[in-house]
Scaffold this motif. Structure first.
Motif, mmCIF file in Angstrom:
data_model
loop_
_atom_site.group_PDB
_atom_site.id
_atom_site.type_symbol
_atom_site.label_atom_id
_atom_site.label_comp_id
_atom_site.label_asym_id
_atom_site.label_seq_id
_atom_site.Cartn_x
_atom_site.Cartn_y
_atom_site.Cartn_z
ATOM 1 N N GLY A 159 -84.584 -53.452 -50.124
ATOM 2 C CA GLY A 159 -85.783 -54.190 -50.341
ATOM 3 C C GLY A 159 -86.870 -53.250 -49.540
ATOM 4 N N GLY A 160 -86.838 -51.898 -49.621
ATOM 5 C CA GLY A 160 -87.356 -50.279 -48.800
ATOM 6 C C GLY A 160 -88.834 -51.047 -49.637
ATOM 7 N N THR A 161 -88.848 -51.993 -50.947
ATOM 8 C CA THR A 161 -90.426 -51.212 -50.756
ATOM 9 C C THR A 161 -91.293 -52.699 -50.469
ATOM 10 N N GLY A 162 -90.454 -53.898 -50.118
ATOM 11 C CA GLY A 162 -91.003 -54.796 -49.364
ATOM 12 C C GLY A 162 -92.130 -55.276 -47.864
ATOM 13 N N THR A 163 -92.379 -56.142 -47.381
ATOM 14 C CA THR A 163 -93.186 -55.909 -46.378
ATOM 15 C C THR A 163 -92.568 -55.659 -45.126
ATOM 16 N N VAL A 164 -91.347 -55.981 -45.081
ATOM 17 C CA VAL A 164 -90.748 -55.312 -43.396
ATOM 18 C C VAL A 164 -90.098 -53.603 -44.363
ATOM 19 N N GLY A 165 -89.511 -53.952 -44.898
ATOM 20 C CA GLY A 165 -88.420 -52.900 -45.440
ATOM 21 C C GLY A 165 -89.258 -51.979 -45.348
ATOM 22 N N SER A 166 -90.977 -51.689 -45.831
ATOM 23 C CA SER A 166 -91.394 -50.584 -46.222
ATOM 24 C C SER A 166 -92.191 -50.510 -44.773
ATOM 25 N N ALA A 188 -84.021 -48.549 -50.927
ATOM 26 C CA ALA A 188 -83.467 -48.458 -51.544
ATOM 27 C C ALA A 188 -84.346 -50.396 -52.316
ATOM 28 N N SER A 189 -84.958 -50.483 -53.851
ATOM 29 C CA SER A 189 -85.406 -51.542 -54.485
ATOM 30 C C SER A 189 -84.892 -52.220 -55.988
ATOM 31 N N GLN A 190 -85.048 -53.141 -56.010
ATOM 32 C CA GLN A 190 -85.283 -53.565 -57.594
ATOM 33 C C GLN A 190 -85.757 -52.070 -58.375
ATOM 34 N N SER A 191 -87.021 -51.552 -58.321
ATOM 35 C CA SER A 191 -87.904 -50.972 -58.539
ATOM 36 C C SER A 191 -88.524 -49.502 -57.835
ATOM 37 N N ARG A 192 -87.655 -48.611 -58.496
ATOM 38 C CA ARG A 192 -88.331 -47.921 -57.901
ATOM 39 C C ARG A 192 -89.475 -47.368 -57.527
ATOM 40 N N TRP A 223 -79.057 -56.638 -56.499
ATOM 41 C CA TRP A 223 -78.310 -56.907 -56.067
ATOM 42 C C TRP A 223 -77.590 -58.091 -57.063
ATOM 43 N N HIS A 224 -78.161 -58.278 -58.201
ATOM 44 C CA HIS A 224 -77.681 -58.750 -59.054
ATOM 45 C C HIS A 224 -76.930 -57.897 -59.872
ATOM 46 N N ASP A 225 -76.819 -56.599 -60.395
ATOM 47 C CA ASP A 225 -76.642 -55.328 -61.516
ATOM 48 C C ASP A 225 -75.602 -54.392 -60.531
ATOM 49 N N SER A 241 -80.908 -60.634 -51.382
ATOM 50 C CA SER A 241 -81.866 -61.533 -53.242
ATOM 51 C C SER A 241 -82.403 -62.684 -53.078
ATOM 52 N N PRO A 242 -83.182 -62.634 -53.300
ATOM 53 C CA PRO A 242 -85.008 -63.922 -53.470
ATOM 54 C C PRO A 242 -83.810 -65.018 -53.736
ATOM 55 N N VAL A 243 -83.001 -64.903 -54.655
ATOM 56 C CA VAL A 243 -81.971 -65.893 -55.709
ATOM 57 C C VAL A 243 -81.902 -67.262 -53.563
ATOM 58 N N THR A 273 -89.131 -65.049 -36.996
ATOM 59 C CA THR A 273 -90.262 -65.940 -37.469
ATOM 60 C C THR A 273 -91.204 -65.565 -38.999
ATOM 61 N N TRP A 274 -91.871 -66.544 -38.900
ATOM 62 C CA TRP A 274 -93.190 -66.334 -40.064
ATOM 63 C C TRP A 274 -94.239 -65.133 -39.906
ATOM 64 N N PHE A 275 -94.014 -64.105 -41.141
ATOM 65 C CA PHE A 275 -95.083 -63.392 -40.579
ATOM 66 C C PHE A 275 -96.595 -63.179 -40.602
HETATM 67 N N1 LIG Z 1 -92.052 -64.283 -45.039
HETATM 68 C C1 LIG Z 1 -92.157 -64.682 -43.803
HETATM 69 O O1 LIG Z 1 -92.593 -65.940 -42.846
HETATM 70 C C2 LIG Z 1 -90.461 -64.788 -43.668
HETATM 71 C C3 LIG Z 1 -90.005 -64.874 -42.112
HETATM 72 C C4 LIG Z 1 -89.262 -65.343 -41.765
HETATM 73 C C5 LIG Z 1 -87.579 -64.158 -42.892
HETATM 74 N N2 LIG Z 1 -88.288 -64.310 -43.805
HETATM 75 C C6 LIG Z 1 -87.171 -63.295 -44.774
HETATM 76 O O2 LIG Z 1 -87.497 -62.029 -45.078
HETATM 77 C C7 LIG Z 1 -87.033 -61.724 -46.522
HETATM 78 C C8 LIG Z 1 -88.133 -61.405 -46.913
HETATM 79 O O3 LIG Z 1 -87.997 -59.882 -46.854
HETATM 80 P P1 LIG Z 1 -89.494 -58.873 -47.054
HETATM 81 O O4 LIG Z 1 -91.158 -60.206 -46.633
HETATM 82 O O5 LIG Z 1 -89.600 -57.994 -45.676
HETATM 83 O O6 LIG Z 1 -89.636 -58.444 -48.435
HETATM 84 P P2 LIG Z 1 -90.450 -58.843 -49.796
HETATM 85 O O7 LIG Z 1 -91.990 -58.468 -49.798
HETATM 86 O O8 LIG Z 1 -90.404 -60.393 -49.624
HETATM 87 O O9 LIG Z 1 -89.399 -57.824 -50.563
HETATM 88 C C9 LIG Z 1 -88.744 -58.468 -51.220
HETATM 89 C C10 LIG Z 1 -87.903 -56.864 -51.196
HETATM 90 O O10 LIG Z 1 -86.315 -57.325 -51.942
HETATM 91 C C11 LIG Z 1 -86.665 -56.449 -53.265
HETATM 92 N N3 LIG Z 1 -85.613 -57.140 -54.348
HETATM 93 C C12 LIG Z 1 -85.999 -58.205 -54.721
HETATM 94 N N4 LIG Z 1 -85.094 -58.582 -55.797
HETATM 95 C C13 LIG Z 1 -84.059 -57.879 -55.959
HETATM 96 C C14 LIG Z 1 -83.035 -57.173 -55.959
HETATM 97 N N5 LIG Z 1 -82.587 -58.303 -57.289
HETATM 98 N N6 LIG Z 1 -82.324 -56.659 -56.155
HETATM 99 C C15 LIG Z 1 -82.834 -55.774 -54.574
HETATM 100 N N7 LIG Z 1 -84.010 -55.552 -54.189
HETATM 101 C C16 LIG Z 1 -84.739 -56.335 -54.534
HETATM 102 C C17 LIG Z 1 -87.708 -56.101 -53.505
HETATM 103 O O11 LIG Z 1 -87.788 -55.108 -54.592
HETATM 104 P P3 LIG Z 1 -89.044 -54.596 -55.730
HETATM 105 O O12 LIG Z 1 -90.572 -53.921 -55.116
HETATM 106 O O13 LIG Z 1 -88.346 -53.592 -56.738
HETATM 107 O O14 LIG Z 1 -89.118 -55.700 -56.367
HETATM 108 C C18 LIG Z 1 -88.965 -55.426 -52.054
HETATM 109 O O15 LIG Z 1 -87.965 -54.541 -52.219
HETATM 110 C C19 LIG Z 1 -86.817 -62.803 -46.885
HETATM 111 O O16 LIG Z 1 -85.221 -62.934 -45.986
HETATM 112 C C20 LIG Z 1 -87.385 -64.238 -45.965
HETATM 113 O O17 LIG Z 1 -86.022 -65.376 -46.075
HETATM 114 C C21 LIG Z 1 -89.470 -64.270 -44.505
#
Ligand SMILES: NC(=O)c1ccc[n+]([C@@H]2O[C@H](COP(=O)([O-])OP(=O)(O)OC[C@H]3O[C@@H](n4cnc5c(N)ncnc54)[C@H](OP(=O)(O)O)[C@@H]3O)[C@@H](O)[C@H]2O)c1
Length: 301
Positions: free
Chosen positions: A14-21, A37-41, A55-57, A80-82, A143-145
């Protein structure tokens, strides 16, 4: 990795995500090589060693280990977001253990209890492996971001186009946390010499309702932003009208209902204690992100 660093890398799923980045750029993480690591390098920044991991491959699961060319120091897991990602997350933990990974840090949520449904099963699994001395671990329960308002498309769209925030939380309070602070705690858990072997509620410094957030955005943006309090059902229908699947929309509304009844009305000093950081206030985030909410949205739904 061009020149082999003698230190074992940290893998951030999740290295491109909100926390991971933010985690991949944190100074503590960067005492080690970092594999993002992420789905889309393609979305990974130049500063990282970005790899494709899906996650699904299963064919992609070896990629971080090939890139490391040796053992990994630790793995940060954004699941995975599933809907029920627990089985596949535990399967990957076992896969990584077979490749000699010792430390796992899981990003879960404040709403998730160890042993409960979904990610709660992974909390319990890490705890059990830890009790058997087979892993070092931490579970972060943020908690909520704060960043939801500037990174989630439906918030951005309605702040820009309607000057409104929608929730089903009434006037309930939430200790909104900065993703920067979650990343700081995560970096400590990944790099500390002593393993954490526990879970942490990661809560922000001030309790604010959605109306309080609207008031802060009003000040920062110089135009009136209003909180619209919906019923649980109306929020569900609203999410579905943007294409959110029914099951996910029900889950989101259920979370908001539990907030309405006080589930997030608490704070703590985890960020100060664990990361030695002064936790960020929402107004700081809003000021830094205000360009996001300028002008009209290009999005349609
Ligand atoms: N938002 C909130 O308020 C909040 C609060 C508490 C907990 N959370 C938890 O935080 C998590 C989400 O974290 P985040 O917001 O930091 O992430 P995010 O911004 O939603 O980003 C998701 C990350 O997961 C990757 N990803 C998506 N599908 C994938 C797959 N099939 N295989 C591998 N990587 C995949 C994405 O990669 P790509 O860039 O390649 O798509 C991206 O790096 C969730 O578990 C959520 O329950 C969120």
């Amino acid at each position: 990795m061009a020149a082999r660093d003698p230190k074992p890398p940290i893998l951030v799923i999740g290295g491109t995500g909100t926390v991971g980045s933010r985690l991949v750029q944190h100074p503590s993480s960067r005492c080690y090589p970092v594999i993002a690591a992420s789905q889309s390098r393609s979305q990974t920044g130049d500063h990282d060693h970005g790899i494709v991991f899906d996650w699904h491959d299963h064919n992609t699961w070896s990629n971080p280990f090939s890139a490391a060319g040796g053992p990994l120091r630790a793995v940060y897991i954004v699941a995975s977001p599933v809907m029920d990602s627990a089985p596949i997350t535990m399967e990957f933990i076992d896969f990584a253990r077979d490749k000699c990974v010792r430390r796992f840090v899981l990003q879960s949520s404040s709403a998730t209890e160890s042993g409960g449904p979904a990610m709660g099963k992974v909390h319990a699994y890490l705890r059990e492996l830890g009790q058997r001395g087979e892993v070092d671990w931490a579970v972060l329960r943020p908690t909520w971001f704060q960043q939801n308002f500037g990174e989630q498309l439906f918030h951005i769209k309605f702040i820009k186009d309607e000057s409104r925030l929608y929730s089903a939380t009434s006037d309930a309070k939430i200790p909104w946390v900065s993703a920067d602070d979650i990343a700081a705690v995560a970096a400590k858990c990944l790099t500390s010499p002593d393993p954490p072997n526990t879970e942490y509620l990661v809560l922000g410094p001030e309790l604010l309702s959605y109306s309080d957030i609207a008031d802060i955005l009003t000040k920062v943006l110089g135009r009136k932003i209003v909180h619209v309090d919906l019923s649980r059902r109306d929020l569900e229908m609203r999410h579905q009208s943007f294409g959110v699947p029914e099951e996910s929309s029900k889950m989101m509304s259920a979370l908001q209902t539990s907030i309405k009844f006080g589930s997030e009305n608490r704070t703590n000093d985890a960020i100060l204690t664990l990361a030695s950081a002064t936790p960020k206030m929402f107004a700081e985030y809003a000021e830094s992100a205000k360009a996001i909410w300028a002008g009209q949205s290009q999005e349609t739904h």
